[in-house]
Design a protein around this motif. Sequence first.
Motif, mmCIF file in Angstrom:
data_model
loop_
_atom_site.group_PDB
_atom_site.id
_atom_site.type_symbol
_atom_site.label_atom_id
_atom_site.label_comp_id
_atom_site.label_asym_id
_atom_site.label_seq_id
_atom_site.Cartn_x
_atom_site.Cartn_y
_atom_site.Cartn_z
ATOM 1 N N ARG A 163 29.791 24.165 -1.308
ATOM 2 C CA ARG A 163 29.981 22.971 -2.141
ATOM 3 C C ARG A 163 30.118 23.114 -3.375
ATOM 4 N N SER A 164 30.887 24.218 -3.889
ATOM 5 C CA SER A 164 31.441 24.119 -5.173
ATOM 6 C C SER A 164 32.381 25.284 -5.231
ATOM 7 N N GLU A 165 33.366 24.820 -6.298
ATOM 8 C CA GLU A 165 34.304 25.822 -6.527
ATOM 9 C C GLU A 165 33.805 27.394 -6.790
ATOM 10 N N GLU A 166 32.835 27.441 -7.514
ATOM 11 C CA GLU A 166 32.155 28.801 -7.653
ATOM 12 C C GLU A 166 32.095 29.565 -6.620
ATOM 13 N N GLU A 167 31.390 28.608 -5.629
ATOM 14 C CA GLU A 167 30.975 29.419 -4.133
ATOM 15 C C GLU A 167 32.147 29.839 -3.417
ATOM 16 N N VAL A 168 33.201 28.952 -3.580
ATOM 17 C CA VAL A 168 34.530 29.206 -2.942
ATOM 18 C C VAL A 168 35.176 30.564 -3.323
ATOM 19 N N SER A 169 34.985 30.626 -4.869
ATOM 20 C CA SER A 169 35.659 31.827 -5.482
ATOM 21 C C SER A 169 34.926 32.997 -4.937
ATOM 22 N N LYS A 170 33.625 32.817 -4.790
ATOM 23 C CA LYS A 170 32.816 34.134 -4.447
ATOM 24 C C LYS A 170 33.058 34.539 -3.010
ATOM 25 N N ILE A 171 33.112 33.421 -2.254
ATOM 26 C CA ILE A 171 33.596 33.767 -0.763
ATOM 27 C C ILE A 171 34.566 34.426 -0.584
ATOM 28 N N VAL A 172 35.584 33.894 -1.319
ATOM 29 C CA VAL A 172 37.143 34.575 -1.120
ATOM 30 C C VAL A 172 37.126 35.898 -1.604
ATOM 31 N N LYS A 173 36.373 36.261 -2.913
ATOM 32 C CA LYS A 173 36.304 37.432 -3.417
ATOM 33 C C LYS A 173 35.746 38.413 -2.468
ATOM 34 N N SER A 174 34.774 37.906 -1.821
ATOM 35 C CA SER A 174 33.849 38.863 -1.007
ATOM 36 C C SER A 174 34.837 39.302 0.166
ATOM 37 N N CYS A 175 35.542 38.287 0.777
ATOM 38 C CA CYS A 175 36.294 38.396 2.183
ATOM 39 C C CYS A 175 37.518 39.519 1.518
ATOM 40 N N ASP A 176 38.072 39.515 0.550
ATOM 41 C CA ASP A 176 39.053 40.149 0.065
ATOM 42 C C ASP A 176 38.633 41.553 -0.007
ATOM 43 N N MET A 177 37.529 41.960 -0.684
ATOM 44 C CA MET A 177 36.920 43.041 -0.840
ATOM 45 C C MET A 177 36.776 43.901 0.342
ATOM 46 N N HIS A 178 36.434 43.145 1.665
ATOM 47 C CA HIS A 178 35.989 43.701 2.863
ATOM 48 C C HIS A 178 37.525 43.507 3.954
ATOM 49 N N LYS A 179 38.429 42.999 3.004
ATOM 50 C CA LYS A 179 39.713 42.734 3.758
ATOM 51 C C LYS A 179 39.556 42.018 5.246
ATOM 52 N N VAL A 180 38.761 41.006 5.038
ATOM 53 C CA VAL A 180 38.608 39.995 6.253
ATOM 54 C C VAL A 180 39.280 38.739 6.252
ATOM 55 N N PRO A 181 40.059 38.158 7.106
ATOM 56 C CA PRO A 181 40.751 37.186 7.113
ATOM 57 C C PRO A 181 40.166 35.946 6.716
ATOM 58 N N ILE A 182 40.710 34.909 6.104
ATOM 59 C CA ILE A 182 40.193 33.371 5.764
ATOM 60 C C ILE A 182 40.926 32.485 6.288
ATOM 61 N N VAL A 183 40.514 31.500 6.790
ATOM 62 C CA VAL A 183 41.181 30.237 7.155
ATOM 63 C C VAL A 183 40.610 29.134 6.587
ATOM 64 N N PRO A 184 41.269 28.294 5.677
ATOM 65 C CA PRO A 184 40.582 27.143 4.895
ATOM 66 C C PRO A 184 40.736 25.870 6.182
ATOM 67 N N TYR A 185 39.738 24.887 5.913
ATOM 68 C CA TYR A 185 39.571 24.075 7.276
ATOM 69 C C TYR A 185 39.156 22.721 6.520
ATOM 70 N N GLY A 186 39.778 21.573 6.811
ATOM 71 C CA GLY A 186 39.640 20.375 6.227
ATOM 72 C C GLY A 186 39.388 19.390 7.305
ATOM 73 N N GLY A 187 40.114 18.101 7.587
ATOM 74 C CA GLY A 187 39.905 17.286 8.514
ATOM 75 C C GLY A 187 40.144 17.403 9.942
ATOM 76 N N ALA A 188 40.890 18.712 10.177
ATOM 77 C CA ALA A 188 41.140 19.483 11.480
ATOM 78 C C ALA A 188 42.147 18.239 12.261
ATOM 79 N N THR A 189 43.009 17.500 11.401
ATOM 80 C CA THR A 189 44.004 16.736 12.076
ATOM 81 C C THR A 189 45.457 17.242 12.223
ATOM 82 N N SER A 190 45.496 18.559 11.852
ATOM 83 C CA SER A 190 46.755 19.157 11.748
ATOM 84 C C SER A 190 47.236 19.438 13.234
#
Length: 566
Positions: free
Chosen positions: A152-179
């Motif tokens: 719900r916020s930029e701060e949450e995104v930053s924390k999520i990404v940092k945690s995933c990077d520490m654990h070397k777990v892939p991230i996939v951003p997702y928006g309107g799913a129209t691509s």
Amino acid sequence: MAYSSWFSRLRSSSRTIYANFRNPRFKTNHTNPINTTDVVTSTKPILSWSSSLLPLALAVSAGSLAIHVQTNPSLCDSFDVDARGVSVGGKGSTEFVVKGSHKDIPRELLDELKAICQDDMTMDYEERYIHGKPQNSFHKAVNIPDVVVFPRSEEEVSKIVKSCDMHKVPIVPYGGATSIEGHTLSPHGGVCIDMTLMKSVKALHVEDMDVVVEPGIGWLELNEYLEPYGLFFPLDPGPGATIGGMCATRCSGSLAVRYGTMRDNVINLKVVLANGDVVKTGSRARKSAAGYDLTRLVIGSEGTLGVITEVTLRLQKIPQYSVVAMCNFPTIKDAADVAIATMLSGIQVSRVELLDEVQVKAINIANGKSLPEAPTLMFEFIGTEAYSREQALIVQRIASEHNSSDFVFTEDPQAKKELWKIRKEALWACFAMEPSFEAMISDVCVPLSHLAELISKSKQQLDASSLICPVVAHAGDGNFHTIILFDPINDEHRREAERLNHFMVRTALKMEGTCTGEHGVGTGKMKYLEEELGIEALQTMKRIKTVLDPNNIMNPGKLIPPHVCF
């Protein structure tokens, strides 16, 4: 004008395409209305740069490249090689299912995500499956996300990404799913970051004609918000697209011929890098020569360099007046020639759209219309009332020199809205012809002078094929799409669809064109990039990716072909 009879055919039915022929997840979340933080008419620009981007770039060394899904010291994506030695997504690939490795998510990471997102996360299989299968794409992957989070916020995104990077777990951003090129696939599992709860309008600067938004807001919703101020955002991709996804894929739409693409309409943005740092790419000034153009680096990067959390957009005044015209031609080359002649005449059209007879037939079937099933051009002219009418009459004369018929135009607001609505729903109209089929959609773009030749050569192949292949084009800037309908379980259909797509792409590349004018690369277009850009350009992209994302967690397996090494 012969408009009244034409419009009566157009309005003969109002059936909704979405409900009748497909069931994509086009849902409007009425429980989360657009939030508005600030509306101002003038304010002092604010710069917010991360202090760690430069040290991040300088600190990268051979010892720091601990990449989760690639351990090959030559920095190739060796995990995407099949039994025949063909890299999936790389040169020579004809595979539709994207392969990838998978590791279970550590319990520690799940606990960290729960602490960050609270109830805004899910491991429900159905939800994960939906997020792992693009709604309008035939592309599939061997894995789906292990968990979906809804920050719900930029701060949450930053924390999520940092945690995933520490654990070397892939991230996939997702928006309107129209691509449609597999951008949101999760071939390695991992964490899907659904950005749709971040949909606020943070600031509107009316006098400066710009707006600051979060990435989850849709362009349609944004324009509804802007309308009372006499402003609009001019890019118009498919319904449901969000601003973040539009930036990530460097999209455009039918209005790009006048207003440019996403590259031209983003002033700056904020992005969370793989290590959790938040970078703002520029000021709010309309032009700047200060340093590298990080904004354009991120636009079109498809989530491989970072997660976009804020975008400042250039706005336009809602046109004072507009006229929409439509005319038919005996051949698609005649229609393309008129589009080219119109652009060369110097007329400032805002839209020039081309539909072949197969596409018009699909529209008739889907909507209960009775439009003439012939190659058709659609125009929009804007300006003052007198100027718009004058432009329409000039184009009518140009069209008459190329065997046009039934040239009609309208100034009625409802008629214009209905006309562009059926154009926007062209893809879903095609499924009315084959409801159970998938669509492989070409996206070639060539210099305008080559458009008629490319469409003519392509049309010969398409008409000779056993598959149904409607054509629709943004004819004013040389970009056209073929919607190749095929049965995904029929191997012969799949091979034929791939053959047609290959033909159009390689013909466009020979004409100094591109494999993708606006849909982006994802997984589907990677195999053409070396032929289009050269290995040196791809190696440069790989180096940039490696510096900014040393653990290769940011949407891995997309954009850069797996065979690229350095």
